[in-house]
Motif scaffolding. Structure first.
Motif, PDB file in Angstrom:
ATOM      1  N   GLU A 231      11.653   1.486 -13.417  1.00  0.00           N
ATOM      2  CA  GLU A 231      11.140   0.670 -12.610  1.00  0.00           C
ATOM      3  C   GLU A 231      10.211   1.374 -11.331  1.00  0.00           C
ATOM      4  N   PHE A 232       9.323   0.452 -11.092  1.00  0.00           N
ATOM      5  CA  PHE A 232       8.730   1.078  -9.852  1.00  0.00           C
ATOM      6  C   PHE A 232       9.107   0.260  -8.390  1.00  0.00           C
ATOM      7  N   VAL A 233       9.459   1.015  -7.621  1.00  0.00           N
ATOM      8  CA  VAL A 233      10.096   0.294  -6.266  1.00  0.00           C
ATOM      9  C   VAL A 233       9.259   0.993  -5.259  1.00  0.00           C
ATOM     10  N   ALA A 234       8.695  -0.163  -4.690  1.00  0.00           N
ATOM     11  CA  ALA A 234       7.705   0.025  -3.696  1.00  0.00           C
ATOM     12  C   ALA A 234       8.412   0.526  -2.418  1.00  0.00           C
ATOM     13  N   GLN A 235       7.717   1.591  -1.742  1.00  0.00           N
ATOM     14  CA  GLN A 235       7.867   2.069  -0.239  1.00  0.00           C
ATOM     15  C   GLN A 235       6.839   1.776   0.661  1.00  0.00           C
ATOM     16  N   PHE A 236       7.001   1.338   1.901  1.00  0.00           N
ATOM     17  CA  PHE A 236       5.904   1.239   2.846  1.00  0.00           C
ATOM     18  C   PHE A 236       6.107   1.878   4.066  1.00  0.00           C
ATOM     19  N   ASN A 237       5.060   2.628   4.624  1.00  0.00           N
ATOM     20  CA  ASN A 237       5.242   3.473   5.769  1.00  0.00           C
ATOM     21  C   ASN A 237       4.784   2.550   6.902  1.00  0.00           C
ATOM     22  N   PRO A 238       5.269   2.446   8.104  1.00  0.00           N
ATOM     23  CA  PRO A 238       5.042   1.766   9.094  1.00  0.00           C
ATOM     24  C   PRO A 238       3.473   1.750   9.569  1.00  0.00           C
ATOM     25  N   THR A 239       2.757   2.965   9.319  1.00  0.00           N
ATOM     26  CA  THR A 239       1.614   3.024   9.637  1.00  0.00           C
ATOM     27  C   THR A 239       0.647   3.703   8.693  1.00  0.00           C
ATOM     28  N   LEU A 240      -0.535   3.311   8.302  1.00  0.00           N
ATOM     29  CA  LEU A 240      -1.524   3.791   7.481  1.00  0.00           C
ATOM     30  C   LEU A 240      -2.124   4.812   8.143  1.00  0.00           C
ATOM     31  N   GLN A 241      -2.781   6.077   7.590  1.00  0.00           N
ATOM     32  CA  GLN A 241      -3.576   7.017   8.228  1.00  0.00           C
ATOM     33  C   GLN A 241      -4.719   6.884   7.844  1.00  0.00           C
ATOM     34  N   SER A 242      -5.022   6.358   6.543  1.00  0.00           N
ATOM     35  CA  SER A 242      -6.430   6.399   6.195  1.00  0.00           C
ATOM     36  C   SER A 242      -7.342   5.338   7.029  1.00  0.00           C
ATOM     37  N   VAL A 243      -8.762   5.676   7.151  1.00  0.00           N
ATOM     38  CA  VAL A 243      -9.636   4.451   7.429  1.00  0.00           C
ATOM     39  C   VAL A 243      -9.679   3.343   6.396  1.00  0.00           C
ATOM     40  N   GLN A 244      -9.517   2.425   6.844  1.00  0.00           N
ATOM     41  CA  GLN A 244      -9.546   1.279   5.568  1.00  0.00           C
ATOM     42  C   GLN A 244     -10.728   1.078   4.839  1.00  0.00           C
ATOM     43  N   HIS A 245     -11.619   1.209   5.465  1.00  0.00           N
ATOM     44  CA  HIS A 245     -13.183   0.890   4.740  1.00  0.00           C
ATOM     45  C   HIS A 245     -13.304   1.929   3.544  1.00  0.00           C
ATOM     46  N   ASP A 246     -12.592   3.076   3.728  1.00  0.00           N
ATOM     47  CA  ASP A 246     -12.663   4.151   2.640  1.00  0.00           C
ATOM     48  C   ASP A 246     -11.694   3.748   1.595  1.00  0.00           C
ATOM     49  N   ASN A 378       5.615 -11.290  -6.990  1.00  0.00           N
ATOM     50  CA  ASN A 378       5.909 -12.269  -6.015  1.00  0.00           C
ATOM     51  C   ASN A 378       6.094 -11.858  -4.827  1.00  0.00           C
ATOM     52  N   ARG A 379       5.418 -10.798  -4.341  1.00  0.00           N
ATOM     53  CA  ARG A 379       5.647 -10.082  -2.868  1.00  0.00           C
ATOM     54  C   ARG A 379       4.330  -9.736  -2.105  1.00  0.00           C
ATOM     55  N   ALA A 380       4.422  -9.932  -0.796  1.00  0.00           N
ATOM     56  CA  ALA A 380       3.163  -9.647   0.005  1.00  0.00           C
ATOM     57  C   ALA A 380       3.482  -8.645   0.840  1.00  0.00           C
ATOM     58  N   THR A 381       2.753  -7.579   1.112  1.00  0.00           N
ATOM     59  CA  THR A 381       2.808  -6.702   2.180  1.00  0.00           C
ATOM     60  C   THR A 381       1.474  -6.734   3.037  1.00  0.00           C
ATOM     61  N   ILE A 382       1.595  -6.659   4.472  1.00  0.00           N
ATOM     62  CA  ILE A 382       0.386  -6.626   5.157  1.00  0.00           C
ATOM     63  C   ILE A 382       0.262  -5.894   6.318  1.00  0.00           C
ATOM     64  N   TYR A 383      -0.783  -5.120   6.330  1.00  0.00           N
ATOM     65  CA  TYR A 383      -1.422  -4.052   7.451  1.00  0.00           C
ATOM     66  C   TYR A 383      -2.318  -4.772   8.261  1.00  0.00           C
ATOM     67  N   VAL A 384      -2.101  -4.690   9.565  1.00  0.00           N
ATOM     68  CA  VAL A 384      -3.305  -5.166  10.584  1.00  0.00           C
ATOM     69  C   VAL A 384      -3.545  -4.080  11.442  1.00  0.00           C
ATOM     70  N   ASN A 385      -4.630  -3.579  11.608  1.00  0.00           N
ATOM     71  CA  ASN A 385      -4.830  -2.364  12.266  1.00  0.00           C
ATOM     72  C   ASN A 385      -4.121  -1.117  12.088  1.00  0.00           C
ATOM     73  N   ARG A 386      -4.033  -1.206  10.554  1.00  0.00           N
ATOM     74  CA  ARG A 386      -3.319   0.210  10.030  1.00  0.00           C
ATOM     75  C   ARG A 386      -1.637   0.206  10.398  1.00  0.00           C
ATOM     76  N   GLU A 387      -1.235  -1.015  11.000  1.00  0.00           N
ATOM     77  CA  GLU A 387       0.120  -1.064  11.348  1.00  0.00           C
ATOM     78  C   GLU A 387       0.783  -2.216  10.315  1.00  0.00           C
ATOM     79  N   LEU A 388       2.057  -1.976   9.805  1.00  0.00           N
ATOM     80  CA  LEU A 388       2.762  -3.002   8.975  1.00  0.00           C
ATOM     81  C   LEU A 388       3.133  -3.783   9.807  1.00  0.00           C
ATOM     82  N   ILE A 389       2.884  -5.234   9.533  1.00  0.00           N
ATOM     83  CA  ILE A 389       3.573  -6.330  10.289  1.00  0.00           C
ATOM     84  C   ILE A 389       4.424  -7.110   9.066  1.00  0.00           C
ATOM     85  N   VAL A 390       4.282  -6.983   7.932  1.00  0.00           N
ATOM     86  CA  VAL A 390       5.189  -7.779   7.103  1.00  0.00           C
ATOM     87  C   VAL A 390       5.239  -7.002   5.797  1.00  0.00           C
TER      88      VAL A 390
END
Length: 429
Positions: A231-246, A378-390
């Motif tokens: 099984e694939f079990v997702a892990q989410f960092n609190p912050t993204l390092q990449s510039v999102q337009h890339d 059936n799950r959503a994960t959202i980053y805003v300005n590279r910060e994890l909000i949900v």
């Protein structure tokens, strides 16, 4: 707009009735399990109910309700219009296979009944419900915020004994994987991660007001289960390092930290778009369905707003009625400058909200908001300005198009988007 959500599932009907209950070994049960899309191994017997004594089970005999043991079986009888659940209180089970015989005793066949896994005895409606309907149907469902959430639709079961008949149920709760067998046939499968362990039990409900449902349960056993698939079990960092337009760097980072599975392809990209209309306006990014497991990224910028405010955002998994503009279902992310709030919305097929979450956020006119969301199952994960909000927010799991949305009650608003892209995740996940 009418909003809908539902969880996409595999529904199978495999005919050829074979008795499940009463086998001295697990060979036949293991053969039945091979019908499923996931490889499940049956383990040791964890529990076998003694309904002669009813030890560990609830008992209620009050007014028109009866819940308890009687003549060597467990019986539920009531007309309340909501499921009454009884659980075995002396142990908890995480990964299990439940086997039982159920008999509908009431004359009215339009009633639901079946077994439950991972229920919390202190919280009504928790756990997973594997239900038969006396008219010849079955489904898997759960509850959230008091509302039933279908993990499968009702599916016809040709080999079910309808009316006042006896049927053999086998329910599989193994990690995220859920499956329902009736009289040896696999009839429904689902995946969900809301509940990880809890009580096993039995539940019943009348679907016609004031009609009595009366159901008996016997030969109730619980085995350990092991899911053999990787099984694939997702892990989410609190912050993204990449510039999102890339997109390439962003996808590589998400795969490296196991936020998304390996594989997939860039599905869509666009440099910019804008809307300045009144009402609820939807603009599709593509005129065709987008894979329902996606990563969507882009910048939202509100450059003008009327006094009543404006909301700009993204929509995914949108479906519309044939030959009509009526919207049947979608997932929405919106930024409202007037209220300084980010809204995430998803709704069940019957109109009940699966997710309606508001997140306070300091939004400013003319300042871009970098958004990235991952929709997987059936799950959503959202980053805003590279910060994890949900992360791990329950949403609809179905196919549909993605697009831009603007909500404004009067003229004077303008929404702008830049650096838009959609990455399709592997559908096998």
């Amino acid at each position: 707009m009418k909003r809908r959500t539902g969880v996409v599932l595999t529904i199978l009907l495999i005919l050829g009735w074979v008795t499940i209950i009463g086998q001295e070994d697990g060979n036949n049960i293991q053969q039945f399990l091979q019908q499923g899309s996931q490889s499940v191994a049956m383990g040791e017997l964890r529990y076998q109910a003694d309904f002669a004594t009813g030890a560990g089970w609830q008992f209620l005999d009050y007014s028109s309700r009866f819940v308890g043991t009687e003549a060597g079986r467990y019986r539920i009888s009531h007309s309340s219009g909501v499921p009454i659940r009884a659980t075995y209180e002396d142990d908890s089970f995480a990964n299990s296979i439940i086997l039982s015989k159920t008999t509908l005793l009431s004359e009215d066949p339009d009633a639901g009944y079946g077994v439950v896994c991972r229920g919390d005895p202190q919280l009504a409606g928790t756990g997973y419900y594997f239900f038969l309907r006396g008219t010849g149907f079955a489904r898997i469902f759960t509850y959230e915020r008091g509302a039933a959430i279908n993990l499968t639709d009702w599916v016809a079961v040709p080999n079910m004994n309808t009316g006042q008949g006896t049927n053999e149920i086998m329910a599989v709760c193994s990690n995220r994987y859920l499956a329902l067998y009736i009289n040896g046939d696999l009839v429904a499968e689902a995946e969900d991660s809301t509940y990880v362990d809890g009580r096993v039990g039995f539940a019943a409900v009348n679907y016609i007001t004031d009609r009595v449902v009366n159901v008996a349960l016997n030969d109730f056993r619980v085995f350990e289960s092991t899911l053999l698939n990787q099984e694939f079990v997702a892990q989410f960092n609190p912050t993204l390092q990449s510039v999102q337009h890339d997109w390439h760097a962003t996808i590589s980072e998400l795969q490296r930290v196991s936020s998304i599975p390996e594989g997939g392809d860039l599905f869509y990209s666009e440099s910019s778009a804008s809307l300045e209309l009144v009402g609820d306006t939807y603009e599709p990014l593509l005129g065709r369905f987008v894979p329902h497991n996606i990563v969507l990224s882009g910048e939202i910028m509100i450059t003008a707003t009327p006094s009543s405010g404006v909301q700009c955002g993204f929509v995914s998994r949108l479906q519309q009625a044939l030959f009509s503009d009526e919207t049947l279902s979608y997932f929405e992310f919106g930024a409202n400058l007037l209220d300084d709030v980010i809204t995430v919305y998803s709704e069940e097929e019957n109109g009940d909200a699966v997710a309606l979450e508001n997140y306070p956020y300091d939004l400013q006119i003319g300042v871009p908001l970098n958004v990235l969301y991952i929709l997987n199952g059936n799950r959503a994960t959202i980053y805003v300005n590279r910060e994890l909000i949900v992360s791990d927010l329950r949403i609809a799991d179905h196919y549909g198009v993605s697009g831009l949305i603007m909500r404004a009650e009067e003229t004077g608003g303008r929404c702008n988007w830049r650096n838009l892209w959609i990455y399709a995740l592997p559908e096998s996940q």
